[in-house]
Write a protein that holds these residues in place. Structure first.
Motif, short mmCIF file in Angstrom:
data_model
loop_
_atom_site.label_atom_id
_atom_site.label_comp_id
_atom_site.label_asym_id
_atom_site.label_seq_id
_atom_site.Cartn_x
_atom_site.Cartn_y
_atom_site.Cartn_z
N GLY A 387 0.85 -1.18 0.00
CA GLY A 387 0.00 0.00 0.00
C GLY A 387 0.88 1.22 0.00
N GLY A 388 0.26 2.36 0.04
CA GLY A 388 1.04 3.60 0.07
C GLY A 388 0.35 4.63 0.92
N MET A 389 1.12 5.56 1.42
CA MET A 389 0.57 6.65 2.21
C MET A 389 0.75 7.92 1.41
N HIS A 390 -0.28 8.73 1.45
CA HIS A 390 -0.21 9.95 0.65
C HIS A 390 -0.77 11.09 1.49
N ALA A 391 0.06 12.10 1.72
CA ALA A 391 -0.42 13.26 2.48
C ALA A 391 -0.30 14.49 1.59
N ARG A 414 4.72 -1.43 7.52
CA ARG A 414 6.17 -1.27 7.42
C ARG A 414 6.50 -0.34 6.26
N PRO A 415 6.85 0.91 6.55
CA PRO A 415 7.10 1.84 5.46
C PRO A 415 8.45 1.56 4.80
N TYR A 416 8.50 1.79 3.50
CA TYR A 416 9.77 1.74 2.77
C TYR A 416 10.26 3.17 2.69
N ILE A 417 11.25 3.48 3.49
CA ILE A 417 11.68 4.87 3.57
C ILE A 417 12.38 5.30 2.27
N PHE A 437 13.80 12.58 11.47
CA PHE A 437 14.05 11.60 12.51
C PHE A 437 13.23 10.37 12.18
N TYR A 438 13.90 9.25 12.18
CA TYR A 438 13.20 8.02 11.81
C TYR A 438 13.66 6.90 12.73
N TYR A 466 4.83 7.69 0.53
CA TYR A 466 5.76 6.57 0.63
C TYR A 466 4.95 5.29 0.50
N ASP A 467 5.67 4.22 0.16
CA ASP A 467 5.01 2.92 0.05
C ASP A 467 5.22 2.15 1.34
N PHE A 468 4.35 1.23 1.56
CA PHE A 468 4.55 0.38 2.74
C PHE A 468 4.10 -1.03 2.46
N GLU A 469 4.49 -1.90 3.36
CA GLU A 469 4.12 -3.30 3.25
C GLU A 469 3.29 -3.64 4.49
#
Lengths: 610, 690
Positions: A387-391, A414-417, A437-438, A466-469
């Motif tokens: 999936g992905g997050m979009h802001a 789990r984001p793919y930074i 900061f991550y 960003y994409d995530f799993e």
């Protein structure tokens, strides 16, 4: 806006004070009313430390003392603030929380014992105090933000030696059972003063509501000797009520057609035949009153004799709007900002105060100020695995603003930074990240903490993605309603103060929170373990049985199989049974024959003999 | 002839049953050939040889006729290429071959049996074919003598005839002994695996860990056998102006009078006449008796007095009394006994009904017993920490403040400091406005004659509005003692209890309540306003802590008596907890006992022993400390969460999980086992009878 000025430190800090305040302001162009309650009490720090509590709630104080908490911020929130319609948030978003429960606190590090352990004690204690599931804030929902929060109180040596912990619980549904303990912390307990307006039926019927508790130490400016340090507790309740909905008849909550006499019909329509009613378009502002909106007028007052004479109620409506006041003393008929203030009468037992605004057409146009930033956040993508997050952030102002963007993600997201992109959505150029900061997530141990700091240009729009799993959970980790999805806490955006928007913001800046998200995770077939047990057992048993039989059985031809004793016995029994049945049948037949043909006896006997 | 017959039979079988070539007519059984080359690649020649010899020996052990050809696949029944991954996996090979041999064996016997039974199994059509084939193929019997042939045919015909004529069911041929033995070995080895490996593994993985507990010691404590309780009272006797010898003499006279006639009594008075360094009583001394003998002519007075802050009994004796010097010893003994009598009674009462009960001690009167019972029901159970909460509940909104800090400092802190010798005490205060009456009680009624509001006595227990008044217990271990000062609205003042006219009462094991009927209506209560209430609270606090009422004059003596009682009751409660734990572990066999429980039990036992010896030596402070540790450890062991929160698996659940696996495996195992047992028994019988 007035509410932002409430943050200024009290000029003269009194040792033992209690003030309460209600700010009412209709939200422009809508039929919504913002009611912002604030209850502030202070107690001298030495008295607090020695366990003498007057207006400060003892139950909360003991939790804070036991866990060595220096500063506490607790939020319960529900609903969505409509930026487009309602403008900037009350109190610059600083007394607002993300959907559900949000808590952050500064805990002492140097008192021995694990900070995490005391944090767990704090959330467990508050969980019991507020009847909320705060105890579910474990290490996976706790983060240590760096940029997004600054302490509000005065700490002698800054916040060195103190640790900031932040926890969210987006799934929590805030309801009456949280408001009741909240009111019990107040000195007047909702029985007198403006807190008597707070009723669960109205507060939780609102379009948007947030409750907050903030505890901070305040020392007078000027360092040592300047006066006594005090501990301040601020409790706020902010609600946006739909005026029309709130004023519906209390005894009849079901919407029904009104009787024809009560309908306001527009008779001016030329095509109206008299048997139809064309609703009259309402003119001007809708009329309302405190008692109709909250179901009850203000009961008495909660002045605890500490000498101050501040306003209890402020009203922010255009100055030409009529206000009928019952039983309250107007302090200010309206200042340059159009704010009128009132003070409740002292100790009138059984006396009620009400404010009523009749319906009126107002010529003065209300200018709706712009919120500092517009922000939305969504989950994109499809399928069970990725999936992905979009802001999307939009700066409506003609000046650039520096913001921090804080996300606390659950471990199963789990984001793919490396896919993190912060771009200007018009020019598609990357926006330079000033700080980042991550803290990566660890499965079942901690969630992701992501904090970014960047500048949104004047009138610019920024897209962050960003994409995530999605992780697959263990069988027992799924909640009972696994197919509903898992809540992801809102992102916290802090607009840092700058030359153009400082105003009263001071060093805090203003805050915006996005809505919480629902993340669908792949759910298993929950009968799986039993199927696995049965299937595996069957396969093993089959394999074992055939090998074992091959090894130990003797193979003979079918004809040679010796009859087993059991079979013989069964056969014998069957034979006996058949015999008996046959005999019975025989006698029956004989008897029947005898009965039917009495004279044929000789024949029967002859047959038998033959 | 033999060959020919075989061929015939082979033909017959092939025609008759259309059996695939898997079974071919080798009377000597199948052959197993090992592709030696596979092994030769990975190991030395001697290994191959070793392998051969092993296979051979194994094969012969299995049955007499499993020859193994080491080379040449032509003669073998099957070629097995064995995966020799590791160099010379002899064992793997051997196990494989054992299994294969067994398989082959079974086949061979099937075949043997079919060969052997053919004679009796021929049907007429088969017979015809057999005879024709015998007749049509004389050439096949070329190498044999005609006699043989004729005999064979005759024999066959005779067999066939007999089988055709007989109606008996055909029986399988008897098996050779070696075969039976092999099968028995197989069954036995399976059972051995199940019994030696499977069952222990199953039990081990499903069992719960139970640390061993010193059950015998625990029971000894619970039954009061481990420690004989004994309470010595150390008394220091000092006489002003007397020499050491005179004092010793007086002590000798007093001692038998104090001890009384009962030599078995657990209460003993030890008199020490040595001068102490300081004038006050030492820590382990029960009381210091300071006697002043006045031999003046007119000295008639006999005065005994106790000091509030020290455990000193001051006596003044005038020798001018009739009995004079002779009566001195008896008088001193009586005075000392009077001081300790209430304590002795209270200790006897404490021990009665427990396994530590003192049999020989005289029972106290019913009145005393009732008084002691009332005291025990009022008092809190002993704790190492008590939290005191002083709350001002105001019916309206005034008074909203009180000078509690100053009032506590002046009126309560001296008492609290004294009590800190026994337990830690923390104090906090709060003010709560708009406190309404509990809905469960009747509202006060105005009495016109006395101009007072009356509260009924029945409503006192429900006076505290538990639902609305924030009286939650304090955080941290230890109980909270609540003191509530209720200020009614001016319109409802004064508020008193109808029956007694009082305005304060005690709620057993919870706290104290007082009503403030102040005439002045201030917003802030001053220290002076609070004084009577604070004194009431101080008195209630002593009752709630469990301080004995006597001797009323000396707080120090009361505190010593309390520490004695508390040490004793802690030893009793710890012992009974250990006994309960021991019974629990014996009763619930499925409960897990972690090592922490065993450690806590051991700590508890150690400290109990120390407490007991301290008690015997009269060191009550130290006994209290040890008894407290012992009690905490035993409670910790009993309420160990991992023991309490055991997962419960109902039997249905276990059946549902085990049956699909164990059922299909156990049935053939058990059936074959039984069959073999029966066969074995039959064989034994045959041997015996034959």
């Amino acid at each position: 806006m007035l509410l932002s000025s409430l943050f200024l430190l009290p000029a003269a800090v009194l040792a033992q004070t209690y003030t309460e305040h209600l700010h009412l302001s209709p939200l422009a162009q809508t039929s919504h009313l913002l009611a912002a309650f604030n209850f502030t009490s202070t107690t001298p720090l030495p008295a607090y430390e020695s366990g003498h509590f007057t207006h400060f709630p003892r139950s909360l104080a003991q939790i804070l003392q036991h866990t060595k908490t220096r500063e506490l911020h607790l939020r319960f929130a529900w609903g969505r603030w409509d930026d487009e319609q309602w403008g900037p948030r009350p109190r610059m978003g600083r007394r607002e929380g993300g959907t559900g429960v949000e808590i952050w606190a500064w805990l002492d590090q140097d008192h021995g014992g694990d900070v995490e352990e005391r944090w767990s004690g704090l959330v467990n204690g508050l969980s019991g105090l507020f009847c909320a599931s705060l105890n579910f804030i474990d290490s996976t929902r706790t983060t240590h933000p760096v940029l997004s929060f600054d302490p509000e109180g005065t700490h002698a040596d800054g916040v060195t030696g103190q640790e900031l912990l932040h926890g969210t619980l987006p799934h929590e549904v805030v309801c009456t059972e949280n408001l009741t303990p909240f009111l019990k912390l107040l000195p007047c307990k909702g029985k007198a003063g403006i807190s008597s307006l707070l009723d669960g039926h109205k507060v939780f019927d609102a379009n948007w509501q947030t409750m907050s508790i903030d505890v901070r130490p305040i020392c007078p400016a000027g360092g040592n000797g300047g006066g006594e340090c005090v501990l301040e507790i601020q409790q706020t309740v902010d609600v946006v009520l739909d005026v029309e909905r709130s004023m519906r008849a209390r005894g009849d909550p079901i919407p029904r057609p009104r009787p024809i006499e009560e309908l306001e019909c527009d008779g001016g329509k030329g095509y109206g035949g008299g048997d139809t009613c064309y609703p009259k378009v309402k003119e001007g502002e809708m009329g309302w009153s405190l008692s109709r909106i909250f179901g009850t007028p203000v009961r008495g007052s909660c002045h605890l004799g500490d000498g101050h004479a501040d306003a209890d109620i402020t009203l922010e409506v255009p100055l030409d709007r009529m206000v009928n006041v019952t039983n309250a003393q107007p302090l200010d008929a309206g200042n340059e900002q159009g704010i009128r203030s009132y003070r409740l009468p002292n100790h009138p037992p059984g006396q009620y105060t009400d404010l009523a605004l009749p319906q009126q057409s107002v010529t003065q146009a209300v200018v709706q100020p712009q919120p500092p930033l517009y922000a939305t956040r969504t989950i994109t993508g499809s399928g069970q695995q990725h999936g992905g997050m979009h802001a999307h952030l939009r700066n409506p102002h003609p000046y650039a603003q520096t913001i921090t963007y804080f996300e606390s993600l659950p471990w199963f997201l789990r984001p793919y930074i490396h896919t993190l992109r912060v771009r200007n959505s018009e020019t598609h150029e990357n926006v330079k990240l000033e700080k980042m900061f991550y803290t990566p997530a660890k499965d079942r141990e901690r969630g992701t903490h992501l904090e970014l700091m960047f500048t949104v240009s004047a009138g610019g729009e920024v897209e962050l993605s960003y994409d995530f799993e999605k992780a697959v959970l263990r069988y027992t980790e799924y909640p009972p309603d696994a197919n509903r999805g898992f809540d992801v806490a809102p992102a916290v955006i802090r607009v840092l103060p700058n030359d153009n928007n400082t105003g009263d913001g001071g060093r805090q800046g203003s805050y915006i929170r996005t809505t919480s998200l629902l993340l669908p995770l792949p759910t298993p077939d929950f009968s799986m373990p039993y199927n696995v047990i049965i299937l595996t057992s069957t396969v093993i048993a089959l394999g074992f049985g055939s090998i074992f039989n091959l090894l130990t059985r003797r193979f003979v031809l079918a004809e040679e199989v010796p009859a087993s004793k059991l079979a013989l016995r069964v056969k014998a029994i069957v034979g006996v049974a058949q015999d008996v049945v046959g005999r019975l049948k025989g006698t029956k037949a004989v008897e029947m024959g005898g009965d039917a043909v009495g004279s044929g006896k000789g024949d029967g006997m002859g047959n038998g003999a033959g | 002839m033999r060959v020919m017959k075989e061929k015939e039979i082979k033909q017959t079988r092939e025609e008759q049953t259309n059996q695939p070539a898997l079974i071919n007519g080798h009377a000597h059984g199948p052959r197993v050939s090992v592709l030696a080359s596979a092994c030769a690649f990975t190991c030395q020649r001697e290994h191959v040889k070793e392998l051969q010899s092993r296979i051979l020996s194994l094969a012969s052990a299995f049955s007499g006729h499993v020859p193994v050809a080491s080379c040449g696949a032509d003669a073998s029944d099957a070629i097995f290429v064995l995966p020799l991954g590791e160099p010379c996996g002899h064992r793997v090979v051997v196990v494989w071959l054992v299994l294969l041999a067994a398989w082959r064996n079974a086949e061979a016997h099937y075949h043997d049996r079919s060969v052997g039974s053919l004679g009796r199994n021929f049907r007429p059509s088969t017979l015809k074919q057999a005879t024709t084939s015998a007749g049509q193929n004389p050439s096949t019997a070329a190498g044999n003598t005609g006699m043989d042939e004729a005999n064979g045919n005759k024999a066959a015909v005779a067999d066939i005839q007999s089988s055709a004529a007989g109606t008996a069911k055909p029986e399988p041929p008897s098996e050779s002994q070696s075969l039976l033995r092999t099968r028995r070995w197989i069954v036995l080895s399976f059972w051995a695996i199940v019994v030696c490996f499977g069952l222990p593994h199953w039990l081990w993985t499903t069992s719960t860990y139970r640390a061993s507990l010193p059950l015998e010691q625990m029971n000894n404590w619970a039954e009061g056998k481990a420690c004989q309780l004994y309470f010595p009272f150390n008394i220091r006797l000092g006489v002003q102006g007397w020499s050491q010898g005179e004092v010793d003499q007086l002590a000798e006279q007093v001692r038998p009078l104090l001890d009384g006639t009962d030599k078995q009594s657990p209460f003993a008075f030890l008199i020490d006449t040595h001068e102490s360094d300081c004038g006050y009583a030492q820590a382990d001394e029960a009381v210091a008796v300071s006697l002043a003998v006045n031999d003046g002519r007119n000295a008639h007075e006999h005065i005994s007095s106790l000091e509030s802050w020290s455990s000193t009994l001051s006596l003044r004796y005038g020798l001018a009394r009739p009995k004079g010097r002779d009566g001195l010893a008896r008088w001193v003994a009586d005075e000392v006994r009077e001081v300790f009598q209430p304590q002795i009674e209270s200790l006897i009462h404490l021990l009665s009904g427990t396994p530590f009960a003192l049999e020989r001690t005289a029972l106290t009167t019913a009145a005393t017993q009732a008084k002691l019972d009332a005291r025990n029901t009022r008092a809190f159970k002993y704790a190492s920490t008590y939290h005191l909460t002083f709350s001002l509940f105001v019916s309206g909104s005034s008074p909203a403040a009180w000078e509690i800090e100053e009032a506590l400092h002046d009126y309560l802190e001296p008492l609290i400091d004294a009590l800190k010798a026994i337990s830690n005490i923390t104090v906090d205060t709060q003010v709560q406005l708009h406190a309404s009456f509990s809905p469960s009680i009747a509202c006060p009624v105005y009495d016109k004659s006395s101009k007072e509001w009356k509260l009924r006595k029945e409503d006192l227990s429900g006076f505290i509005n538990a639902a609305e008044w924030p009286l939650s217990p304090s955080i941290g271990s230890g109980p909270t003692i609540n003191f509530v000062l209720y200020a009614p609205t001016p319109t409802q003042s004064p508020l008193v209890i109808a029956e007694t006219g009082g305005s304060s009462w005690l709620v057993p094991q919870w706290g104290g309540v007082a009503i403030l009927n102040s005439q002045t209506h201030t917003t802030r209560l001053s220290k002076a306003d609070l004084e009577p209430t604070m004194l009431t609270f101080a008195d209630q606090l002593t009752s709630l802590i469990g301080l004995p009422a006597e001797p009323a004059q000396s707080l120090a003596l009361r505190l010593k008596a309390l520490s004695r009682e508390r040490a004793t009751s802690l030893i009793l409660s710890s012992s009974s907890t250990l006994g309960a734990l021991s019974r629990l572990t014996l009763k619930l066999t499925s409960i897990a006992i972690p090592d922490t429980v065993a450690a806590s039990v051991q700590t508890s036992l150690d400290h109990l022993t120390l407490a007991c010896s301290d008690l015997k030596a009269g060191r009550y402070e130290s006994a209290l400390t040890h008894a407290r540790t012992a009690d905490e450890a035993s409670e910790k062991a009993f309420f160990e969460p991992s023991m309490v929160g055991q997962v419960y698996f109902p039997d249905e659940h276990k059946v549902a999980v085990y049956v699909p696996l164990l059922g299909p495996m156990a049935v053939p195992l058990v059936m074959i086992g039984l069959k073999e047992l029966v066969k074995f028994r039959d064989a034994r019988r045959k041997v015996k009878t034959g």
